[in-house]
Design a protein around this motif. Sequence first.
Motif, mmCIF file in Angstrom:
data_model
loop_
_atom_site.group_PDB
_atom_site.id
_atom_site.type_symbol
_atom_site.label_atom_id
_atom_site.label_comp_id
_atom_site.label_asym_id
_atom_site.label_seq_id
_atom_site.Cartn_x
_atom_site.Cartn_y
_atom_site.Cartn_z
ATOM 1 N N UNK A 143 0.902 -1.217 0.165
ATOM 2 C CA UNK A 143 -0.334 0.136 -0.282
ATOM 3 C C UNK A 143 0.891 1.714 -0.151
ATOM 4 N N UNK A 144 1.451 0.990 0.775
ATOM 5 C CA UNK A 144 3.054 2.297 0.440
ATOM 6 C C UNK A 144 3.847 2.159 -0.504
ATOM 7 N N UNK A 145 4.276 0.937 -0.594
ATOM 8 C CA UNK A 145 5.607 1.160 -1.833
ATOM 9 C C UNK A 145 4.862 1.409 -3.529
ATOM 10 N N UNK A 146 3.996 2.100 -3.913
ATOM 11 C CA UNK A 146 3.198 2.343 -5.073
ATOM 12 C C UNK A 146 3.111 3.827 -5.099
ATOM 13 N N UNK A 147 3.282 4.269 -3.513
ATOM 14 C CA UNK A 147 3.394 5.507 -3.807
ATOM 15 C C UNK A 147 4.671 5.409 -5.116
ATOM 16 N N UNK A 153 -1.144 8.353 -5.319
ATOM 17 C CA UNK A 153 -1.168 8.739 -4.149
ATOM 18 C C UNK A 153 -1.263 8.019 -3.236
ATOM 19 N N UNK A 154 -1.072 6.491 -2.179
ATOM 20 C CA UNK A 154 -1.813 6.570 -1.188
ATOM 21 C C UNK A 154 -2.214 7.482 0.068
ATOM 22 N N UNK A 155 -3.593 7.517 0.359
ATOM 23 C CA UNK A 155 -3.975 8.121 1.182
ATOM 24 C C UNK A 155 -5.390 7.589 2.270
ATOM 25 N N UNK A 156 -4.644 8.483 3.908
ATOM 26 C CA UNK A 156 -5.251 8.428 4.689
ATOM 27 C C UNK A 156 -6.670 8.794 4.430
ATOM 28 N N UNK A 157 -7.925 8.150 4.825
ATOM 29 C CA UNK A 157 -9.191 8.867 4.937
ATOM 30 C C UNK A 157 -9.916 9.335 5.947
ATOM 31 N N UNK A 164 -8.186 4.108 4.469
ATOM 32 C CA UNK A 164 -7.393 4.415 3.137
ATOM 33 C C UNK A 164 -7.584 4.190 1.709
ATOM 34 N N UNK A 165 -7.145 4.806 1.164
ATOM 35 C CA UNK A 165 -7.702 4.402 -0.626
ATOM 36 C C UNK A 165 -6.244 5.147 -1.320
ATOM 37 N N UNK A 166 -6.554 4.102 -2.417
ATOM 38 C CA UNK A 166 -4.620 4.880 -3.768
ATOM 39 C C UNK A 166 -5.541 5.679 -4.696
ATOM 40 N N UNK A 167 -4.760 6.765 -4.511
ATOM 41 C CA UNK A 167 -5.689 8.037 -5.888
ATOM 42 C C UNK A 167 -4.886 7.947 -6.976
ATOM 43 N N UNK A 168 -5.305 7.700 -8.230
ATOM 44 C CA UNK A 168 -4.213 8.227 -9.435
ATOM 45 C C UNK A 168 -4.281 9.332 -9.941
#
Length: 571
Positions: A143-147, A153-157, A164-168
């Motif tokens: 989850x952190x690595x793809x940043x 952008x991994x983001x904590x909501x 959290x989720x991942x924004x592209x």
Amino acid sequence: MFRSVFLLISLCSCFASIAQTGTITGNISSGKTMVEAASIEIPKLGIGSSSDSNGNFMLNNIPRDKSFRLQISSKGFVTAWQTIQLSSDTLPLRIVLEKADASMLSDVVVTGTMKEISRTASPVPVEIITPKLFQKNPTPSLFEAVGMVNGVKPQLNCNVCNTGDIHINGMEGPYTMILIDGMPIVSALSTVYGLSGIPNSMVERIEVVKGPASSLYGSEAMGGIINVITKNPVRAPLVSTDIFGTSWGELSVDVAAKMKTRNATSLLGVNYFNYQQKHDKNNDGFTDMTLQNRISVFNKWNFTRKENRLASIAGRFVYEDRWGGQTSWGKQWRGTDSIYGESIYTRRAEIIGVYQLPTREKIFTQFSFNKHDQNSYYGKVPYFATQQVVFLQTYWDKKISGSHSLLMGGSVRYTHYDDNTPGTASPDGRTNQPTNTFLPGVFIQDEWSISPKHTLLAGYRFDHDKNHGSVHSPRVAYKYAPNNNNIVRASMGTGFRVVNLFTEDHAALTGAREVVIASALRPERSYNANLNYVLKIPTDHFYLGFDITGFYSYFTNKIIGDFDTDPNKII
């Protein structure tokens, strides 16, 4: 007497057949340098290994007096083939690999076009994260690595509960599709669980496609795709470990082991993550980081078949217990508001697989199943949810007339969702009505190699949803490569997503309000244009590369719950 003699002869034959195997040992080098982690494989037998830090390797149980082709490959070197025949118990080999020209190096990718193609030749830009990058930039989960990828952008909501989720490219997390080995296994309820708990030591690479790809992958592929490619068990090391820790008390342990049977090779991985330190550096009385306890087990089997046809199956189970809130919170306060805390228990099971049909044509069947159970309390407000997704897809990969490569197929996706919110309640709020979504679709894609410099890709998908009706998803991509050092890619595409109303918004937990559908619901859609330029500058002493991308996205039909106009309604 006759039976005894027959039994004796049979036993002798068995021992003789067992004895007719041997061992291949060897050393792999390039000039004066030993090549570490090179892949050594006999594809016909499904037997493989990798070289150690000194370039040494060993292959056991090789049949004697038979001829086989040995494949030796390593990143940065030209793949070598060698014909071998074992005539004694051991066969020593010395293999010298040739370094590849930096300008010609190209990874093989599958995500952009759903078929293996070199990254350079792909008309769709694909970003790659390799395990070497994990080692240089250690993280406790993928989850952190793809940043590390630009635009991802991994983001904590939720800082308290760590959801959290991942924004592209700025698109929100529910519009990112997560794949494992090309199979969609995650939907909006649990995006983060697709990348948490997969042992880093089992990952071959991560491929990222930015921009909509619904023409191939259907609903949810609006912002982009993240495809986790796990290692082929045949080429994986016998045992591998990866341990990660921080000064804050985080601990992540990965252990993976390989096992071989007669017709299959298995890779088993276990990941354990633990963080139980209560930190409050800003002195606000709340935990600065969510406390977590997670274990994940992943097992993948590759089967040996005639003519190297594909057959594999994998399973994963994840259990997680995490909480955040006031530092004095304990399990005895779960579900109360005496001391505030947010506690989430998660159980998730997944099965994925692929099978190539035993036909002359290249026809593949893929399947996946996942079940996600969530038991949560946000203070005294409960959120209990269960989701099951079944996915089945068959496609035909056909080369036509030398310049056209056709891909066509169909898929069926069934989603069962149930929770304790108004999103799955009857209109009067008295009974529970889980949602069942059946989403069939067909797709076609043609990759046309017009000339060595020009490639055109066109794709189209048709899906039908009971709430949204017919959904059309076209895509077109063009690649121009005047030489090996300059590549221009342009693409346009659409993405869509069918929605389970309100089940992804914490505001839906405010009580049994009346649900009002103000207008006819259409699927959420995105339209994207993308322009990519790659420049390679190889020299005798170094290699310099530029990768520049510009994009434009238009988003429409976003479905939003209105909770303020009428306190008794969700509109």
